[in-house]
Design a protein around this motif. Structure first.
Motif, short mmCIF file in Angstrom:
data_model
loop_
_atom_site.label_atom_id
_atom_site.label_comp_id
_atom_site.label_asym_id
_atom_site.label_seq_id
_atom_site.Cartn_x
_atom_site.Cartn_y
_atom_site.Cartn_z
N UNK A 225 0.84 -1.21 0.00
CA UNK A 225 0.00 0.00 0.00
C UNK A 225 0.87 1.25 0.00
N UNK A 226 1.96 1.20 0.76
CA UNK A 226 2.86 2.34 0.84
C UNK A 226 3.54 2.58 -0.51
N UNK A 227 4.02 1.52 -1.14
CA UNK A 227 4.68 1.63 -2.44
C UNK A 227 3.71 2.18 -3.48
N UNK A 228 2.49 1.68 -3.50
CA UNK A 228 1.49 2.16 -4.46
C UNK A 228 1.22 3.65 -4.26
N UNK A 229 1.31 4.11 -3.02
CA UNK A 229 1.08 5.52 -2.74
C UNK A 229 2.27 6.38 -3.19
N UNK A 230 3.50 5.85 -3.02
CA UNK A 230 4.70 6.61 -3.35
C UNK A 230 4.96 6.72 -4.85
N UNK A 231 4.65 5.66 -5.60
CA UNK A 231 5.14 5.56 -6.98
C UNK A 231 4.74 6.72 -7.89
N UNK A 232 3.49 7.18 -7.89
CA UNK A 232 3.18 8.32 -8.78
C UNK A 232 4.05 9.54 -8.51
N UNK A 233 4.30 9.81 -7.25
CA UNK A 233 5.12 10.97 -6.89
C UNK A 233 6.56 10.76 -7.35
N UNK A 234 7.08 9.53 -7.21
CA UNK A 234 8.45 9.25 -7.67
C UNK A 234 8.56 9.50 -9.17
N UNK A 235 7.57 9.03 -9.92
CA UNK A 235 7.59 9.21 -11.38
C UNK A 235 7.56 10.68 -11.74
N UNK A 236 6.63 11.42 -11.17
CA UNK A 236 6.47 12.83 -11.54
C UNK A 236 7.70 13.64 -11.14
N UNK A 237 8.22 13.41 -9.95
CA UNK A 237 9.40 14.18 -9.52
C UNK A 237 10.65 13.80 -10.31
N UNK A 238 10.72 12.54 -10.76
CA UNK A 238 11.87 12.12 -11.56
C UNK A 238 11.86 12.77 -12.94
N UNK A 239 10.67 13.00 -13.49
CA UNK A 239 10.55 13.44 -14.88
C UNK A 239 10.18 14.91 -15.04
N UNK A 240 9.78 15.56 -13.99
CA UNK A 240 9.37 16.96 -14.13
C UNK A 240 10.58 17.80 -14.54
N UNK A 241 10.47 18.56 -15.64
CA UNK A 241 11.63 19.31 -16.12
C UNK A 241 12.07 20.37 -15.13
N UNK A 259 10.39 38.74 -18.71
CA UNK A 259 10.26 37.97 -19.96
C UNK A 259 10.77 36.54 -19.77
N UNK A 260 11.84 36.39 -19.02
CA UNK A 260 12.35 35.04 -18.76
C UNK A 260 11.31 34.20 -18.02
N UNK A 261 10.68 34.79 -17.03
CA UNK A 261 9.64 34.08 -16.29
C UNK A 261 8.47 33.72 -17.20
N UNK A 269 4.14 24.72 -19.51
CA UNK A 269 2.84 24.74 -18.85
C UNK A 269 2.43 23.31 -18.47
N UNK A 270 1.56 23.22 -17.50
CA UNK A 270 1.25 21.94 -16.84
C UNK A 270 0.81 20.87 -17.82
N UNK A 271 -0.06 21.18 -18.74
CA UNK A 271 -0.59 20.15 -19.64
C UNK A 271 0.51 19.55 -20.51
N UNK A 272 1.40 20.40 -21.05
CA UNK A 272 2.49 19.90 -21.89
C UNK A 272 3.45 19.05 -21.07
N UNK A 273 3.75 19.50 -19.86
CA UNK A 273 4.67 18.74 -19.00
C UNK A 273 4.09 17.37 -18.68
N UNK A 274 2.79 17.33 -18.34
CA UNK A 274 2.16 16.05 -18.00
C UNK A 274 2.11 15.10 -19.20
#
Length: 314
Positions: A225-241, A259-261, A269-274
């Motif tokens: 149960x703990x692993x199933x809870x952690x995995x989505x966060x691990x994936x997103x944090x590993x791949x988020x640019x 302008x840089x910001x 933007x969120x949709x493209x990143x996801x």
């Protein structure tokens, strides 16, 4: 596939990049260094109208900084994250009983990853000298702190979280490893280095796919149960640019702070990143689904909420 049945390492002594390939060096041909540092389609902020309208040297500078950032990230990540967890397996300290064959293959992965770190840094140094474009300072600290914050409230499971980190990252399929070696418009040393990396990662993918199946089979219901809870966060944090290096490069290239910001916000933007994260993690998520992770109550909903799966039809 059982952990001891992986045939990908049988010819490691003959075929691993560290054993079989010579040092990759910058082509002395003056036309080669004028090619792209990185495919434009893989650098989101290069497509922003405020960047696209600027002179080619500025765009080339930003492309070079994007490559340097990726190579520097690779140089740090392979040792700080992949070798950290793989060493636990190699030394039989991962919390599971693993055979000598599995341990030796883990040591081979550590050798591979150390070499990937070395040649990533080497290529940065070579390209800086050959192109005349210096690399901006790189700080790996924010990434590793963010990644290691997963499971912070469960210090007794820190070892397990580190194993999940390496499983996730080593089973991903990214556009970089797939696309760059085939792109003739990219500087040759970059293409060759990424190709070498991709070949080694094929072996690692096989190993960690089998390792996760073995790990999952050893977990008790509470740990699952703990692993199933952690995995989505691990994936997103590993791949988020990481957008801080892009922001720093834009500022160094002469864009104002505002302008840089704006460029960073609109390019990442969120949709493209996801969409990018969902694409890169598709095989990893399929592995978890095949093992039964998504059958844990609430797990599928967690993957959907993280954007890793489509909302099931009602």
């Amino acid at each position: 596939m059982e952990l001891d049945d992986i045939r990908a390492f049988d010819a490691w002594y003959e075929k691993a990049g560290v054993r079989a390939t010579a040092r990759r060096t910058v082509d002395e041909d003056d036309t080669d260094i004028l090619k792209e540092f990185f495919p434009r389609r893989l650098v989101p902020h290069l497509g922003h109208p405020l960047v696209a309208e600027r002179e080619q040297p500025l765009q080339r500078y930003l492309s070079a900084q994007h490559l340097y950032q990726w190579l520097n990230f690779t140089s740090h990540f392979e040792v700080a994250v992949v070798c950290r967890a793989t060493q636990r397996i190699a030394e039989n300290r991962c919390g599971l009983e693993v055979s000598n064959t599995a341990r030796k293959n883990a040591f081979k992965i550590m050798v591979d990853e150390g070499y990937h770190s070395l040649y990533s840094l080497d290529v940065v140094d070579q390209l800086e000298k050959r192109s005349g474009i210096g690399a901006l300072p790189y700080d790996f600290g924010p990434f590793i702190r963010n990644l290691d914050a997963i499971g912070h409230g469960y210090p007794q499971h820190r070892r397990l979280v580190q194993l999940l980190q390496v499983v996730v990252f080593e089973t991903l399929i990214t556009s970089i490893l797939v696309d760059i070696p085939k792109d003739p418009d990219v500087i040759t040393v970059v293409r060759d280095t990424v190709s070498d990396h991709a070949i080694d990662e094929g072996r690692h993918h096989a190993y960690f796919s089998a390792f996760f199946r073995y790990l999952w089979g050893q977990l008790d219901p509470g740990e699952r149960r703990l692993v199933a809870r952690f995995l989505p966060d691990v994936i997103v944090r590993s791949l988020h640019p990481a957008t801080a290096p892009a922001h720093a490069a834009l500022r160094q290239a002469g864009f104002s702070e505002d302008r840089a910001r704006l460029i960073v916000a609109e390019s990442y933007h969120r949709d493209a990143v996801l969409r990018g994260i969902r694409f890169a993690s598709a095989k990893t998520v399929a592995l978890f689904e095949d093992c039964g992770v998504l059958d844990i109550p609430g797990a599928r909903e967690g993957f959907v909420e993280a954007g890793l799966l489509e909302e099931p039809p009602t």
